[in-house]
Design an enzyme around this catalytic site. Structure first.
Site, mmCIF file in Angstrom:
data_model
loop_
_atom_site.group_PDB
_atom_site.id
_atom_site.type_symbol
_atom_site.label_atom_id
_atom_site.label_comp_id
_atom_site.label_asym_id
_atom_site.label_seq_id
_atom_site.Cartn_x
_atom_site.Cartn_y
_atom_site.Cartn_z
ATOM 1 N N HIS A 184 -14.963 116.977 95.337
ATOM 2 C CA HIS A 184 -13.862 117.879 94.984
ATOM 3 C C HIS A 184 -13.708 119.044 95.960
ATOM 4 C CE1 HIS A 184 -13.500 116.543 90.466
ATOM 5 N NE2 HIS A 184 -13.654 115.530 91.297
ATOM 6 N N GLU B 70 -9.908 109.460 89.013
ATOM 7 C CA GLU B 70 -11.074 109.332 88.113
ATOM 8 C C GLU B 70 -11.251 110.506 87.152
ATOM 9 O OE1 GLU B 70 -15.053 109.617 89.350
ATOM 10 O OE2 GLU B 70 -14.754 111.607 90.197
ATOM 11 N N HIS C 221 -14.970 112.544 95.636
ATOM 12 C CA HIS C 221 -15.995 112.818 94.612
ATOM 13 C C HIS C 221 -16.491 114.260 94.578
ATOM 14 C CE1 HIS C 221 -19.318 112.460 91.795
ATOM 15 N NE2 HIS C 221 -20.152 112.898 92.713
ATOM 16 N N ASN D 263 -17.164 107.361 89.674
ATOM 17 C CA ASN D 263 -18.235 107.327 88.674
ATOM 18 C C ASN D 263 -17.740 107.601 87.254
ATOM 19 O OD1 ASN D 263 -17.971 109.886 90.184
ATOM 20 N ND2 ASN D 263 -19.337 110.685 88.618
ATOM 21 N N HIS D 264 -16.528 108.156 87.087
ATOM 22 C CA HIS D 264 -16.003 108.406 85.741
ATOM 23 C C HIS D 264 -15.047 107.309 85.263
ATOM 24 C CE1 HIS D 264 -17.986 112.198 85.670
ATOM 25 N NE2 HIS D 264 -17.317 112.669 86.713
HETATM 26 FE FE FE2 Z 1 -13.975 113.410 90.865
HETATM 27 FE FE FE2 Z 2 -16.706 111.295 91.056
#
Ligand code: FE2
Ligand code: FE2
Length: 279
Positions: A190, A53, A188, A81-82
């Protein structure tokens, strides 16, 4: 051990799955490409799944980059989400079965949330979900995962990427699916967590596998820019850091359908050019 020898040494039913956390920018992509030959030799993974993403300059993914990842032997790409940051990916998301956006996005949004990939006669179902806390996802991850699992049909293994901010949602999803899927892996944030384990029902679980890219930044962003934004609370240009690239992922080993024997973190600095060349 050479890859062919590693493949010969394992029992026929023995499957290992390499899952790699969010690739961040060109740095993350190159780190994956340099690490993959070493990881293939070390673990002989039957399947390789990556979260992509952030791979296009830190936000989203393009068809060209996705094609490059598939050409490198990646079996499936998950997002989060990206997903929709790059418009050129929209038709690709509908056309390419092996790239996934969260299954609990609205049905009207481009793409799909699960797929089945097959290698050496083994079928792996991959499901991508988004958390509902602090992220925009139109439907519940907990109800939509049931639909995805039903629609996957007959598979040997299932890997679920739960892309979420809140640890509670990820831990909850792990328990919710324990004994029904091979693995629930979180993405998500990271930042890798220290809770990788096989749950009592046989599902491998980790709250977050971490990211693949510059460990010297702030979750991928150049650290000076991130600190400036935090200090001033003003809009700041963000660029992907190039410092201290690492691959972060997990290797999941399985010898029975839909169950894991083990889950092991893979935290590995990008090899120096000479190391990458000899592997
Ligand atoms: Fe990410
Ligand atoms: Fe994310």
């Amino acid at each position: 051990m050479a890859e062919a020898e590693a493949a010969e040494a394992r029992p026929p039913s023995d499957v290992s799955i390499l899952f790699v956390g969010d690739l961040v920018g060109g740095n993350g992509r190159r780190t994956l490409l340099d690490c993959l030959p070493i990881l293939r030799e070390r673990y002989a993974p039957r399947f390789v799944v990556v979260n992509g993403e952030n791979v296009a300059g830190g936000l989203g993914i393009t068809p060209k980059i996705a094609d490059e990842l598939f050409a490198a032997g990646v079996d499936a790409i998950t997002l989060g989400n990206h997903t929709y940051h790059r418009r050129e990916i929209y038709p690709y998301l509908d056309a390419q079965p092996r790239i996934l956006r969260p299954a609990n996005f609205l049905r009207s949004q481009p793409g799909h949330g699960f797929c089945v990939v097959e290698n050496d006669g083994q079928r792996l179902g991959v499901v991508n979900l988004s958390g509902n806390l602090y992220l925009r996802a139109g439907r519940s991850a907990f109800t939509e995962v049931e639909v995805a699992l039903r629609e996957l049909g007959a598979v040997d293994h299932v890997l679920v990427d739960m892309h979420a901010e809140a640890t509670s949602e990820k831990v909850g999803m792990g328990w919710h699916l324990d004994g029904r899927v091979t693995a629930v892996v979180g993405t998500h944030t990271h930042v890798p967590t220290a809770d990788a384990r096989v749950l009592p029902g046989g599902t491998a679980y980790i709250t977050d596998v971490g990211m693949t890219g510059p460990r010297g930044g702030v979750i991928g962003v150049k650290r000076d820019q991130a600190i400036q934004a935090l200090l001033t609370q003003m809009p700041t240009r963000f660029e992907t850091s190039e410092e201290d690239p690492w691959l972060m992922g997990v290797i999941i080993r399985c010898s029975r359908p839909l169950r894991a024997d083990s889950i092991e973190q893979v935290l590995m600095p990008r090899p120096l050019p000479a190391e990458a060349a000899v592997s």
